[in-house]
Write an enzyme that holds these catalytic residues in place. Structure first.
Site, PDB file in Angstrom:
ATOM      1  N   HIS A   1       0.825  -1.215   0.000  1.00  0.00           N
ATOM      2  CA  HIS A   1       0.000   0.000   0.000  1.00  0.00           C
ATOM      3  C   HIS A   1       0.853   1.257   0.000  1.00  0.00           C
ATOM      4  O   HIS A   1       0.509   2.253  -0.634  1.00  0.00           O
ATOM      5  CB  HIS A   1      -0.961  -0.017   1.188  1.00  0.00           C
ATOM      6  CG  HIS A   1      -2.168  -0.865   0.953  1.00  0.00           C
ATOM      7  ND1 HIS A   1      -3.451  -0.396   1.080  1.00  0.00           N
ATOM      8  CD2 HIS A   1      -2.279  -2.161   0.561  1.00  0.00           C
ATOM      9  CE1 HIS A   1      -4.305  -1.381   0.787  1.00  0.00           C
ATOM     10  NE2 HIS A   1      -3.620  -2.445   0.479  1.00  0.00           N
ATOM     11  N   ASP A   2       1.986   1.215   0.707  1.00  0.00           N
ATOM     12  CA  ASP A   2       2.857   2.393   0.714  1.00  0.00           C
ATOM     13  C   ASP A   2       3.348   2.692  -0.708  1.00  0.00           C
ATOM     14  O   ASP A   2       3.366   3.830  -1.152  1.00  0.00           O
ATOM     15  CB  ASP A   2       4.055   2.159   1.655  1.00  0.00           C
ATOM     16  CG  ASP A   2       4.833   3.434   1.913  1.00  0.00           C
ATOM     17  OD1 ASP A   2       4.216   4.517   1.954  1.00  0.00           O
ATOM     18  OD2 ASP A   2       6.068   3.362   2.069  1.00  0.00           O
TER      19      ASP A   2
ATOM     20  N   VAL B   1       0.344   4.021  -3.663  1.00  0.00           N
ATOM     21  CA  VAL B   1      -0.515   5.203  -3.631  1.00  0.00           C
ATOM     22  C   VAL B   1      -0.300   6.035  -4.871  1.00  0.00           C
ATOM     23  O   VAL B   1       0.776   6.032  -5.473  1.00  0.00           O
ATOM     24  CB  VAL B   1      -0.272   6.100  -2.400  1.00  0.00           C
ATOM     25  CG1 VAL B   1      -0.749   5.424  -1.154  1.00  0.00           C
ATOM     26  CG2 VAL B   1       1.166   6.517  -2.336  1.00  0.00           C
TER      27      VAL B   1
ATOM     28  N   GLY C   1       5.929   7.110  -4.075  1.00  0.00           N
ATOM     29  CA  GLY C   1       5.352   5.794  -3.813  1.00  0.00           C
ATOM     30  C   GLY C   1       5.832   5.241  -2.486  1.00  0.00           C
ATOM     31  O   GLY C   1       5.258   5.527  -1.442  1.00  0.00           O
TER      32      GLY C   1
ATOM     33  N   SER D   1       4.713   7.039   3.586  1.00  0.00           N
ATOM     34  CA  SER D   1       3.577   7.947   3.818  1.00  0.00           C
ATOM     35  C   SER D   1       2.367   7.215   4.398  1.00  0.00           C
ATOM     36  O   SER D   1       1.548   7.819   5.089  1.00  0.00           O
ATOM     37  CB  SER D   1       3.201   8.678   2.529  1.00  0.00           C
ATOM     38  OG  SER D   1       2.984   7.746   1.490  1.00  0.00           O
TER      39      SER D   1
ATOM     40  N   HIS E   1      -1.270 -13.408  -1.346  1.00  0.00           N
ATOM     41  CA  HIS E   1      -2.548 -13.831  -0.763  1.00  0.00           C
ATOM     42  C   HIS E   1      -2.546 -15.312  -0.387  1.00  0.00           C
ATOM     43  O   HIS E   1      -3.597 -15.890  -0.141  1.00  0.00           O
ATOM     44  CB  HIS E   1      -3.707 -13.501  -1.724  1.00  0.00           C
ATOM     45  CG  HIS E   1      -3.946 -12.033  -1.855  1.00  0.00           C
ATOM     46  ND1 HIS E   1      -4.739 -11.476  -2.823  1.00  0.00           N
ATOM     47  CD2 HIS E   1      -3.478 -10.983  -1.117  1.00  0.00           C
ATOM     48  CE1 HIS E   1      -4.761 -10.158  -2.682  1.00  0.00           C
ATOM     49  NE2 HIS E   1      -3.987  -9.831  -1.660  1.00  0.00           N
TER      50      HIS E   1
ATOM     51  N   ASP F   1       7.458   5.605   0.304  1.00  0.00           N
ATOM     52  CA  ASP F   1       8.073   6.709   1.054  1.00  0.00           C
ATOM     53  C   ASP F   1       7.599   6.764   2.494  1.00  0.00           C
ATOM     54  O   ASP F   1       7.733   7.799   3.159  1.00  0.00           O
ATOM     55  CB  ASP F   1       7.752   8.053   0.368  1.00  0.00           C
ATOM     56  CG  ASP F   1       6.287   8.418   0.496  1.00  0.00           C
ATOM     57  OD1 ASP F   1       5.469   7.504   0.758  1.00  0.00           O
ATOM     58  OD2 ASP F   1       5.952   9.612   0.348  1.00  0.00           O
TER      59      ASP F   1
ATOM     60  N   THR G   1      -4.074 -24.847   3.234  1.00  0.00           N
ATOM     61  CA  THR G   1      -2.864 -25.308   3.935  1.00  0.00           C
ATOM     62  C   THR G   1      -2.497 -24.269   4.998  1.00  0.00           C
ATOM     63  O   THR G   1      -3.305 -23.386   5.299  1.00  0.00           O
ATOM     64  CB  THR G   1      -1.692 -25.531   2.949  1.00  0.00           C
ATOM     65  OG1 THR G   1      -1.502 -24.328   2.203  1.00  0.00           O
ATOM     66  CG2 THR G   1      -1.978 -26.685   1.996  1.00  0.00           C
TER      67      THR G   1
HETATM   68  C1  HEM Z   1      -3.737  -7.357  -7.152  1.00  0.00           C
HETATM   69  C2  HEM Z   1      -4.427  -6.490  -6.461  1.00  0.00           C
HETATM   70  C3  HEM Z   1      -4.705  -6.662  -4.997  1.00  0.00           C
HETATM   71  C4  HEM Z   1      -5.912  -6.549  -4.404  1.00  0.00           C
HETATM   72  C5  HEM Z   1      -7.219  -6.174  -5.079  1.00  0.00           C
HETATM   73  C6  HEM Z   1      -5.742  -6.837  -2.999  1.00  0.00           C
HETATM   74  C7  HEM Z   1      -6.748  -6.813  -2.047  1.00  0.00           C
HETATM   75  C8  HEM Z   1      -6.632  -7.278  -0.755  1.00  0.00           C
HETATM   76  C9  HEM Z   1      -7.694  -7.320   0.202  1.00  0.00           C
HETATM   77  C10 HEM Z   1      -9.116  -6.829  -0.027  1.00  0.00           C
HETATM   78  C11 HEM Z   1      -7.211  -7.877   1.341  1.00  0.00           C
HETATM   79  C12 HEM Z   1      -7.978  -8.166   2.637  1.00  0.00           C
HETATM   80  C13 HEM Z   1      -7.821  -7.033   3.588  1.00  0.00           C
HETATM   81  C14 HEM Z   1      -8.576  -7.182   4.869  1.00  0.00           C
HETATM   82  O1  HEM Z   1      -9.649  -7.776   4.913  1.00  0.00           O
HETATM   83  O2  HEM Z   1      -8.086  -6.663   5.885  1.00  0.00           O
HETATM   84  C15 HEM Z   1      -5.827  -8.189   1.101  1.00  0.00           C
HETATM   85  C16 HEM Z   1      -4.988  -8.766   2.020  1.00  0.00           C
HETATM   86  C17 HEM Z   1      -3.629  -8.927   1.807  1.00  0.00           C
HETATM   87  N1  HEM Z   1      -2.917  -8.514   0.702  1.00  0.00           N
HETATM   88 FE1  HEM Z   1      -3.676  -7.903  -1.044  1.00  0.00          FE
HETATM   89  N2  HEM Z   1      -4.431  -7.132  -2.780  1.00  0.00           N
HETATM   90  C18 HEM Z   1      -3.754  -7.030  -3.960  1.00  0.00           C
HETATM   91  C19 HEM Z   1      -2.405  -7.204  -4.150  1.00  0.00           C
HETATM   92  C20 HEM Z   1      -1.506  -7.461  -3.142  1.00  0.00           C
HETATM   93  C21 HEM Z   1      -0.076  -7.385  -3.275  1.00  0.00           C
HETATM   94  C22 HEM Z   1       0.659  -6.962  -4.532  1.00  0.00           C
HETATM   95  C23 HEM Z   1       0.446  -7.743  -2.072  1.00  0.00           C
HETATM   96  C24 HEM Z   1       1.877  -7.802  -1.639  1.00  0.00           C
HETATM   97  C25 HEM Z   1       2.867  -8.148  -2.397  1.00  0.00           C
HETATM   98  C26 HEM Z   1      -0.675  -8.047  -1.197  1.00  0.00           C
HETATM   99  C27 HEM Z   1      -0.553  -8.510   0.086  1.00  0.00           C
HETATM  100  C28 HEM Z   1      -1.616  -8.815   0.911  1.00  0.00           C
HETATM  101  C29 HEM Z   1      -1.457  -9.477   2.195  1.00  0.00           C
HETATM  102  C30 HEM Z   1      -0.169 -10.022   2.771  1.00  0.00           C
HETATM  103  C31 HEM Z   1      -2.732  -9.538   2.770  1.00  0.00           C
HETATM  104  C32 HEM Z   1      -3.089 -10.067   4.153  1.00  0.00           C
HETATM  105  C33 HEM Z   1      -2.979  -8.896   5.106  1.00  0.00           C
HETATM  106  C34 HEM Z   1      -3.181  -9.210   6.568  1.00  0.00           C
HETATM  107  O3  HEM Z   1      -3.015 -10.349   6.993  1.00  0.00           O
HETATM  108  O4  HEM Z   1      -3.463  -8.265   7.320  1.00  0.00           O
HETATM  109  N3  HEM Z   1      -1.835  -7.833  -1.877  1.00  0.00           N
HETATM  110  N4  HEM Z   1      -5.490  -7.798  -0.186  1.00  0.00           N
END
Ligand code: HEM
Ligand SMILES: *[C@@H]1O[C@H](CO)[C@@H](O)[C@H](O)[C@H]1NC(C)=O
Ligand SMILES: *[C@@H]1O[C@H](CO)[C@@H](O)[C@H](O)[C@H]1NC(C)=O
Ligand SMILES: *[C@@H]1O[C@H](CO)[C@@H](O)[C@H](O)[C@H]1NC(C)=O
Length: 338
Positions: A69-70, A73, A90, A94, A207, A92, A257
């Site tokens: 997210h950082d 933006v 990006g 923020s 994910h 940074d 898993t």
């Molecule tokens: C491709 C577009 C992406 C979308 C639409 C997306 C969307 C989301 C959403 C909706 C959640 C759930 C948040 C929640 O309920 O608190 C999530 C969790 C997560 N996302 Fe993504 N994400 C994307 C890409 C990424 C990328 C690029 C990364 C990192 C390289 C990432 C890492 C994570 C991680 C690790 C979680 C779990 C966070 C936690 O355990 O608190 N996501 N994402």
């Protein structure tokens, strides 16, 4: 025994791959950036991240998502239904700034994220070694890299030298892709940040661990379950996330898993219809992305190398370097108190 030998080999191969690929993408950042200014920085961050994950095995995922997210933006000014994009920094730090009287609406008020306390703890550990040297933006990058080692078993070098930004505006968060997006929108969103289809698919593997909340899942369950979901999986989710529930219940991204393992299991889950978001499942709906999903599902080492290279690339998005910005004393506020 057999498993640990196998993991050790995977680690070595993945490390070699990732190093050779990521060094191509270093940009203006540098490997071993703190070699002379703070030789203990990377070790201190690694130790603090290990301790945090030992006490909360889900916290690494939170750190990786903060980094995403950082970096992602983007300042979007919407005028008469036309979107004009203005480049803003990006990666940074923020995302870490708290609301203050002079800046009541920073990025962090827009989307609830976890792990801010963990970042503060890592920052405190680094400040104890060398005060005022290591930026919060670099801490997010290193802690994400360390999470891949701790929760994923693969190591790679992360270039550094990011400086912390002075500006954080909630409307910048428009640039974050939404979980309802279709594959072409995701490809566009990533392309806008200089990331390829390969990077999109590789990074989506994040994910494989961490948590989500029911409110992101229920749009796919009601009034009828999204037919691209595995029927048993959808039915299980309707029990966990009832139609008129609060939406705030947390559930694991990976229900197949180990939910705390960063791995290529995500891709098998995609192929089986057992992923949470439309933005995950839609990776099967274009030929290019489907091929990459299959390759990543079949070959964990190739995925590790792709993930490492893409994370390094993501960490280069619109960075502040040199004398731009500052190195914050604490991650939640600029040195001027904003
Ligand atoms: C491709 C577009 C992406 C979308 C639409 C997306 C969307 C989301 C959403 C909706 C959640 C759930 C948040 C929640 O309920 O608190 C999530 C969790 C997560 N996302 Fe993504 N994400 C994307 C890409 C990424 C990328 C690029 C990364 C990192 C390289 C990432 C890492 C994570 C991680 C690790 C979680 C779990 C966070 C936690 O355990 O608190 N996501 N994402
Ligand atoms: C936007 O809309 C306002 C009010 O309708 C109008 O005065 C203005 O000229 C429009 N601006 C552009 C760039 O079209
Ligand atoms: C659904 O839940 C049951 C009981 O917890 C479990 O055994 C099964 O594996 C789950 N199915 C899917 C597809 O998640
Ligand atoms: C849930 O909400 C919908 C619409 O908001 C309503 O029609 C329905 O009766 C509610 N269902 C239950 C079980 O409360």
């Amino acid at each position: 025994m057999a498993t640990s030998t196998c993991n050790a080999m995977l680690l070595m191969v993945a490390t070699a791959f990732a190093l050779s690929m990521s060094s191509l993408a270093a940009g203006t950042l540098q490997y071993d950036f703190y070699k002379t200014s703070c030789p203990g920085a990377e070790a201190a961050i690694r130790k603090a991240t290990e301790d945090l994950i030992a006490s909360d095995p889900t916290i690494g995922a939170a750190l990786v998502r903060l980094f995403f997210h950082d970096c992602f933006v983007r300042n979007a000014v919407i005028i008469n239904f036309t979107t004009f994009e203005v480049d803003v920094p990006g990666c940074d730090g923020s995302i870490l700034l708290n609301p203050s009287s002079s800046n009541p609406n920073p990025e962090k008020i827009t989307i609830p994220l976890r792990g801010y306390d963990a970042v503060d703890k890592i920052k405190a550990a680094v400040e104890a070694v060398c005060p005022g040297i290591v930026s919060c933006a670099d801490i997010l990058a290193f802690a994400s890299r360390d999470t891949a080692a701790i929760n994923g078993g693969f190591t790679f070098a992360m270039p550094a030298g990011r400086r912390d930004g002075l500006v954080s505006v909630f409307s910048d968060v428009f640039g974050i892709p939404a979980p309802s997006m279709q594959v072409q929108q995701l490809i566009q969103s990533f392309a806008g940040k200089g990331l390829t289809v390969d990077d999109l698919v590789a990074l989506s593997g994040a994910h494989s661990f961490g948590v989500t909340h029911c409110n992101f899942v229920t749009p796919r369950l009601y009034p009828t379950a999204d037919p691209t979901m595995n029927a048993d999986f959808a039915s299980n989710l309707t029990n966990v996330c009832p139609r008129n529930g609060s939406g705030s219940r947390a559930l694991n991204n990976n229900v197949v898993t180990d939910p705390n393992r960063l791995s290529n299991q995500f891709y098998s889950n995609v192929l089986a219809g057992k992923v949470m978001f439309t933005s995950d499942q839609t990776l099967t709906s274009s030929g290019d992305t489907l091929n990459l999903v299959k390759q990543n599902a079949a070959n964990p080492v190739a995925w590790m190398a792709r993930f490492a290279a893409a994370l390094v690339k993501m960490g280069n998005i619109e960075v502040l370097t040199g004398t731009a910005g500052e190195v914050r004393k604490v991650c939640g506020a600029t040195n001027g108190g904003n």
